[in-house]
Structures are given as structure tokens and as C-alpha cells.
Scaffold this active site. Structure first.
Site, PDB file in Angstrom:
ATOM      1  N   GLU A 250       0.851  -1.271   0.052  1.00 26.40           N
ATOM      2  CA  GLU A 250       0.084  -0.106  -0.126  1.00 26.40           C
ATOM      3  C   GLU A 250       0.909   1.141   0.140  1.00 26.40           C
ATOM      4  O   GLU A 250       1.268   1.593   0.961  1.00 26.40           O
ATOM      5  CB  GLU A 250      -0.783  -0.158   1.091  1.00 26.40           C
ATOM      6  CG  GLU A 250      -2.026  -1.218   1.352  1.00 26.40           C
ATOM      7  CD  GLU A 250      -2.859  -1.099   0.353  1.00 26.40           C
ATOM      8  OE1 GLU A 250      -3.200  -0.034  -0.348  1.00 26.40           O
ATOM      9  OE2 GLU A 250      -3.902  -1.742   0.244  1.00 26.40           O
ATOM     10  N   CYS A 284      -2.448   9.186   1.936  1.00 29.45           N
ATOM     11  CA  CYS A 284      -1.825   8.657   0.756  1.00 29.45           C
ATOM     12  C   CYS A 284      -3.004   8.924  -0.498  1.00 29.45           C
ATOM     13  O   CYS A 284      -2.551   9.188  -1.630  1.00 29.45           O
ATOM     14  CB  CYS A 284      -1.591   7.200   0.739  1.00 29.45           C
ATOM     15  SG  CYS A 284      -3.115   6.364   1.271  1.00 29.45           S
TER      16      CYS A 284
HETATM   17  P1  NAD Z   1       8.245   5.709   4.402  1.00 27.71           P
HETATM   18  O1  NAD Z   1       8.105   4.711   3.544  1.00 27.71           O
HETATM   19  O2  NAD Z   1       9.626   6.329   4.885  1.00 27.71           O
HETATM   20  O3  NAD Z   1       7.801   4.955   5.959  1.00 27.71           O
HETATM   21  C1  NAD Z   1       6.849   4.392   6.179  1.00 27.71           C
HETATM   22  C2  NAD Z   1       6.778   3.627   7.328  1.00 27.71           C
HETATM   23  O4  NAD Z   1       7.695   2.355   7.268  1.00 27.71           O
HETATM   24  C3  NAD Z   1       7.555   4.106   8.683  1.00 27.71           C
HETATM   25  O5  NAD Z   1       6.678   4.028   9.643  1.00 27.71           O
HETATM   26  C4  NAD Z   1       8.814   3.858   8.776  1.00 27.71           C
HETATM   27  O6  NAD Z   1       9.298   3.437  10.022  1.00 27.71           O
HETATM   28  C5  NAD Z   1       8.736   2.503   7.896  1.00 27.71           C
HETATM   29  N1  NAD Z   1      10.022   2.165   7.195  1.00 27.71           N
HETATM   30  C6  NAD Z   1      10.856   3.121   6.659  1.00 27.71           C
HETATM   31  N2  NAD Z   1      11.951   2.392   6.093  1.00 27.71           N
HETATM   32  C7  NAD Z   1      11.587   1.252   6.554  1.00 27.71           C
HETATM   33  C8  NAD Z   1      12.593  -0.038   6.131  1.00 27.71           C
HETATM   34  N3  NAD Z   1      13.765  -0.235   5.508  1.00 27.71           N
HETATM   35  N4  NAD Z   1      12.022  -1.270   6.679  1.00 27.71           N
HETATM   36  C9  NAD Z   1      10.954  -1.174   7.418  1.00 27.71           C
HETATM   37  N5  NAD Z   1      10.071  -0.157   7.560  1.00 27.71           N
HETATM   38  C10 NAD Z   1      10.442   1.011   7.233  1.00 27.71           C
HETATM   39  O7  NAD Z   1       7.129   6.741   4.282  1.00 27.71           O
HETATM   40  P2  NAD Z   1       6.740   7.995   5.064  1.00 27.71           P
HETATM   41  O8  NAD Z   1       7.062   9.164   4.290  1.00 27.71           O
HETATM   42  O9  NAD Z   1       7.121   8.018   6.420  1.00 27.71           O
HETATM   43  O10 NAD Z   1       5.135   7.855   5.112  1.00 27.71           O
HETATM   44  C11 NAD Z   1       4.522   8.294   4.210  1.00 27.71           C
HETATM   45  C12 NAD Z   1       4.101   7.486   3.003  1.00 27.71           C
HETATM   46  O11 NAD Z   1       3.581   6.119   3.293  1.00 27.71           O
HETATM   47  C13 NAD Z   1       3.674   8.235   1.591  1.00 27.71           C
HETATM   48  O12 NAD Z   1       4.236   7.851   0.586  1.00 27.71           O
HETATM   49  C14 NAD Z   1       2.202   7.630   1.567  1.00 27.71           C
HETATM   50  O13 NAD Z   1       1.590   7.688   0.531  1.00 27.71           O
HETATM   51  C15 NAD Z   1       2.304   6.207   2.103  1.00 27.71           C
HETATM   52  N6  NAD Z   1       1.001   5.825   2.472  1.00 27.71           N
HETATM   53  C16 NAD Z   1       0.315   4.601   1.818  1.00 27.71           C
HETATM   54  C17 NAD Z   1      -0.944   4.423   2.205  1.00 27.71           C
HETATM   55  C18 NAD Z   1      -1.598   3.441   1.420  1.00 27.71           C
HETATM   56  O14 NAD Z   1      -2.416   2.680   1.950  1.00 27.71           O
HETATM   57  N7  NAD Z   1      -1.480   3.201   0.029  1.00 27.71           N
HETATM   58  C19 NAD Z   1      -1.340   4.992   3.581  1.00 27.71           C
HETATM   59  C20 NAD Z   1      -0.823   5.663   4.293  1.00 27.71           C
HETATM   60  C21 NAD Z   1       0.797   5.844   3.809  1.00 27.71           C
END
Ligand code: NAD
Length: 478
Positions: A250, A284
């Protein structure tokens, strides 16, 4: 309503773990430290993995009816603790308290809906081409699940994974965001207090890349579910491939909003402002690129401007506030960069455009017009309270521009034409499309993206299916 003591849940025990590492949890409304979060050591992660296998072997053998009884009891605990959990969600994430309450309500509905739907996981008897032979296809829980979720919806991001996995009969080890841990812990406490067997749910925290590297190197997880950005999703998918772990992704979006001349312009302007500044744009499926048809452009922009100027920004615990701070200080510079890039590429700043208040990570609701498609904000996910607008002339042109990015999560259109709506349903490359509203999710409908926005669903029967494996058997019966 004190912010809770933060613990991990490993093998049925609430624990600080065996690592000496921890990190502060910061309230984005004032920058204060509200909690200290323990990190898991490699040994803690191994204990979580082993217990998730042991827990799986207990949970999968329980009937869906007895699993539902546990999940229903947990839903009741969440209701009893509703106000405290909502307030702490606002304290750690920043969103207005009204939004936190709606989010927690949806999370509880998700838990109840999945728990009931778990009773309706049916297989198939397939007619055989051979006499006296029966083919049977069974749906079984896929196995222990590993999940990582973003901070923007601490309750629903967590619950979509936890409720789906548990209702399907899987165990799950989840690493919620370190920035918003209390909400996931509250969900975990409701489940353990309801009698969830040890190991069926583990909650761990740490340095995200280290935790995912460790968990996904193990042969125990059979499923990875991730909510976050596209680059991290691609990285995790590569880690999962080493052990042939199936994935649900997602990921990020960049939702186009197409405002056609035959729509109800006032209603569209009101909805666009309410939708854009929900959770300060950190959503998102946030409406992001606003394409407005030439003939109504100026009128729509005037109405949109009024709506944006009326957004009340402040501490989310104040009931009157419509928009809280960004989740963390680091997001302010990113917003500044989007605005200055757009303006230097010819866009006009109509409202906002900079940080507000010296305390807390507040950024003004921002409206830009005549933004060229080449500006960074039109191609990179802003994830903040900025609405870039642009003009379009024809249906064909706007479809091409809407589909031009690698993202394919949500899309929106406002139109009074059934023909336009029909064409958009066929042509728009998005996993979710809303016409004359911004509503693209209910607990019973499939939520998920296309293209770089990922694959797999959460919500609806599709959201349960991703935690199931199909097993076939044949039998000669005489
Ligand atoms: P991110 O990918 O940097 O981090 C998201 C989460 O993943 C954080 O809690 C972080 O701790 C964790 N994470 C980061 N790197 C990781 C790794 N190597 N291994 C495991 N976990 C890891 O994204 P962000 O900028 O913090 O969050 C926003 C993003 O999430 C946006 O791109 C948004 O669109 C997306 N999002 C998508 C949905 C959906 O359902 N499609 C919903 C909510 C957010």
C-alpha cells in the site's frame, strides 16, 4: 489522560526488550517529549518470530467463531477506551481530535467487519472430468505475517493489517511507526486483554531498516504487508523475495482531481478544501493535482480560495481546529521546497506558503494556481497541506495528464455528465476513483493501488483474501 508507558509486545508479554536503545516520542504541536520508546534487540526480534510461529499454530486451529469472539471483545475494549486513545493519537500525530475519533471509529469497524467476514472464508468443490473423483480447493491462513506501517493513520494503518491477518487465522508481527506508537499499543492492549493467545500478535519497534532486514531474513514469515512510500516498498519487496514471502504493498499516491465545467462548482470547492487539508494533506489518497476546466477556472479558484482561508490551524486537541501540525519538524523544509520550486516555475501563490507559529511544526494551508505540470509538486508526492491547481480544456487532455505519473492510487472527478463519468471509469489509471465525492474507502470496499502505488488490497473481501492461501486436494471416493 496521560500518554501511556510505551512497551513492546513479544511472546504475549508487554516488555521493554533487552536492547539498551530507545528513542523519544515528540508531540508535533509543541515539540515536547511525551514518551520514551524501547527498541527491540536482535534476540527480541527472534523471540517475536518464534512466538508468531507458535501463536499461529494455536490461532489457526481455533474456529472462526471463537476467533471472532476474541476480536469482538477487543472491539468493546477499544470502545471503552475511546476518548483516551483518540486524545493520545492526536498528541503523538497532531491531527485534530475530531479526525482521531473518526479514525478510531473506522478502526473498530474494521475489526468487527473482518472478524465477522472470517466466518465466511469458503472453499470450492470443482466438478471433475474423471468419474468418482472430487476436487477440493480450500482457503487456509497463509501463515505468520510481518507488517510495517506509516505514521499518518496510526489506528487504521495498523488495524487494516492486524484485523485482516487475525480474522484470516494468521499471526502477525507488526512494527508501527516509531513516531506514533501509542495507538498501535492501545490496539494491542485491547486484543491481549480480550484473551488473544500469546504470540498471535507481536508489536516491535527499532531502527526500521534493521528491523525489516532481520525479520525478513527469517524463514518464518509467509506474508509481508507494508504501508508507506514507493522506494521503501520496493526495497522491502526485494528483501521479501529472498524467502519467497508474498507481499501486499500500500504505497504512495498523487491523486488527480478533475473539475469539469458541468459540475456543482460550490460543492466541489467545499469538498476539495475539506479533503485536501484533512490530516494536513498527509494522506496517501489526498486530492493532490487539481485540474480545473478553463471556463470555470476563475470562479472555482475564487471559491476554493475562500475555503482555504477559512481553515483554522492549531493544536489538534482544540475542538475548534480543522488542521493540526505536520507530523514532524522535518516536513516543514520539504513543504518550503515545493512552494519555492512551483513559484520559480511560474506558479502564483494565492494563500499560505510558509510555516506558521514558532512552536510546533505548523505549515499554512497553501493554494497555488497556474502550476505547470513540470513543477516538482505536480510529479512528487507532497504529503502536506499544499493544493496546486492548473487548467485544462478537454476530457482527453485531462485524462492524459491525470495518467501521466507512475502513481495509480486514487483519482477524483466532479462532473454532471454520465458520459464523462463512464469514460473516466474506463480510462483513469487508479485503483480507486470517486465521482462527485472524495469517498474512496469503506471497511467493506477494496482499498489499493495500481502501477507504482502498489498491489493487493485492504478492506472488503479482497482484504481478507491477501492473508489466505489456496490449497487443492483430490480424492477418489469409490
Ligand atoms: P516511509 O516509506 O519512509 O515510511 C513508512 C513507514 O515504514 C514508517 O513507519 C517507517 O518507520 C517504516 N520504514 C521506513 N523504512 C523502512 C524499512 N527499511 N524497513 C521497514 N520499515 C521501514 O514513508 P513516510 O514518508 O514516512 O510515510 C508516508 C508514505 O506512506 C507516503 O508515500 C504515503 O502515500 C504512504 N502511505 C500509503 C498508504 C496506502 O494505503 N497506500 C497509506 C498511508 C501512507
Amino acid at each position: 489522560m496521560p500518554y501511556p508507558d510505551l512497551k513492546m509486545l513479544i511472546a504475549g508479554e508487554w516488555t521493554d526488550g533487552s536492547s539498551v536503545k530507545s528513542e523519544p516520542v515528540i508531540c508535533p504541536a509543541d515539540g515536547s517529549t511525551i514518551g520514551t520508546l524501547p527498541h527491540a534487540s536482535p534476540a527480541d526480534l527472534d523471540a517475536a518470530l518464534q512466538s508468531s510461529l507458535d501463536g499461529f499454530n494455536v490461532w489457526r486451529k481455533m474456529t472462526p467463531h471463537s476467533r471472532q469472539a476474541v476480536l469482538e471483545k477487543a472491539a468493546g475494549h477499544l470502545e471503552d477506551r475511546f476518548e483516551d486513545i483518540s486524545a493520545n493519537l492526536t498528541r503523538e500525530m497532531g491531527k485534530p481530535i475530531g479526525e482521531s475519533r473518526i479514525e478510531l471509529r473506522v478502526a473498530i469497524d474494521l475489526l468487527r467487519w473482518y472478524a465477522e467476514e472470517g466466518k465466511r472464508v469458503y472453499g470450492r468443490i470443482i466438478p471433475s472430468r474423471f468419474p468418482n473423483m472430487q476436487h477440493e480447493a480450500r482457503k487456509e491462513p497463509v501463515g505468520p505475517v510481518v507488517a510495517f506501517v506509516a505514521w499518518n493513520f496510526p489506528a487504521t494503518n495498523t488495524m487494516r493489517k492486524v484485523a485482516g491477518a487475525l480474522a484470516a487465522g494468521c499471526s502477525i508481527t507488526i512494527k508501527p511507526s516509531e513516531e506514533t506508537p501509542a495507538t498501535a499499543i492501545a490496539i494491542g492492549r485491547a486484543l491481549t486483554d480480550a484473551g488473544l493467545p500469546a504470540g498471535v500478535l507481536n508489536i516491535v519497534f527499532g531502527v526500521p531498516p534493521e528491523v525489516s532486514e532481520h525479520l525478513l531474513a527469517s524463514p518464518i514469515p509467509r506474508k509481508l504487508s507494508f504501508t508507506g512510500s514507493v522506494p521503501v516498498g520496493i526495497h522491502l519487496q526485494q528483501l521479501a523475495a529472498r524467502n519467497m514471502i508474498r507481499c501486499t504493498m500500500e504505497l504512495g499516491g498523487h491523486s488527480p482531481v478533475m473539475v469539469f465545467e458541468d459540475c456543482d462548482i460550490e460543492a466541489a470547492a467545499k469538498l476539495c478544501a475539506a479533503g485536501k487539508f484533512r490530516n494536513a494533506g498527509q494522506v496517501c489518497i489526498s486530492p493532490t493535482r487539481f485540474f480545473v476546466q478553463d471556463s470555470i477556472h476563475d470562479r472555482f479558484l475564487a471559491l476554493f480560495t475562500e475555503q482555504v482561508e477559512a481553515v483554522k490551524v492549531g493544536n489538534g486537541l482544540d475542538e475548534e481546529v480543522n488542521m493540526g501540525p505536520l507530523v514532524a519538524e522535518r516536513r516543514i523544509d520539504i513543504m518550503d521546497g515545493f512552494v519555492s520550486d512551483a513559484v520559480s516555475n511560474g506558479a502564483e501563490l494565492l494563500v499560505g506558503g510558509s510555516r506558521i507559529q514558532s512552536e510546533g511544526s505548523f505549515f499554512a494551508p497553501t493554494l497555488l494556481q497556474e502550476v505547470p505540470d513540470t513543477a516538482r509538486i505536480m510529479t512528487e508526492e507532497p504529503f502536506g497541506p499544499i493544493a496546486p491547481t492548473a487548467r485544462f480544456s478537454s476530457l482527453e487532455e485531462v485524462i492524459d495528464r491525470a495518467n501521466s505519473l507512475p502513481f495509480g492510487l486514487a483519482a477524483y472527478a466532479f462532473t454532471g455528465s454520465a458520459r464523462t463519468a463512464g469514460v473516466l471509469k474506463q480510462e483513469i489509471e487508479a485503483g480507486m476513483l470517486a465521482i462527485n465525492s472524495l469517498h474512496v474507502h469503506s471497511v467493506e470496499t477494496p482499498f489499493g493501488g495500481l502501477k507504482s502505488s502498489g498491489y493487493g488490497h485492504e478492506g472488503g473481501i479482497e482484504g481478507l483474501e491477501v492473508f489466505l492461501a489456496t490449497r487443492y486436494s483430490s480424492e477418489i471416493y469409490s
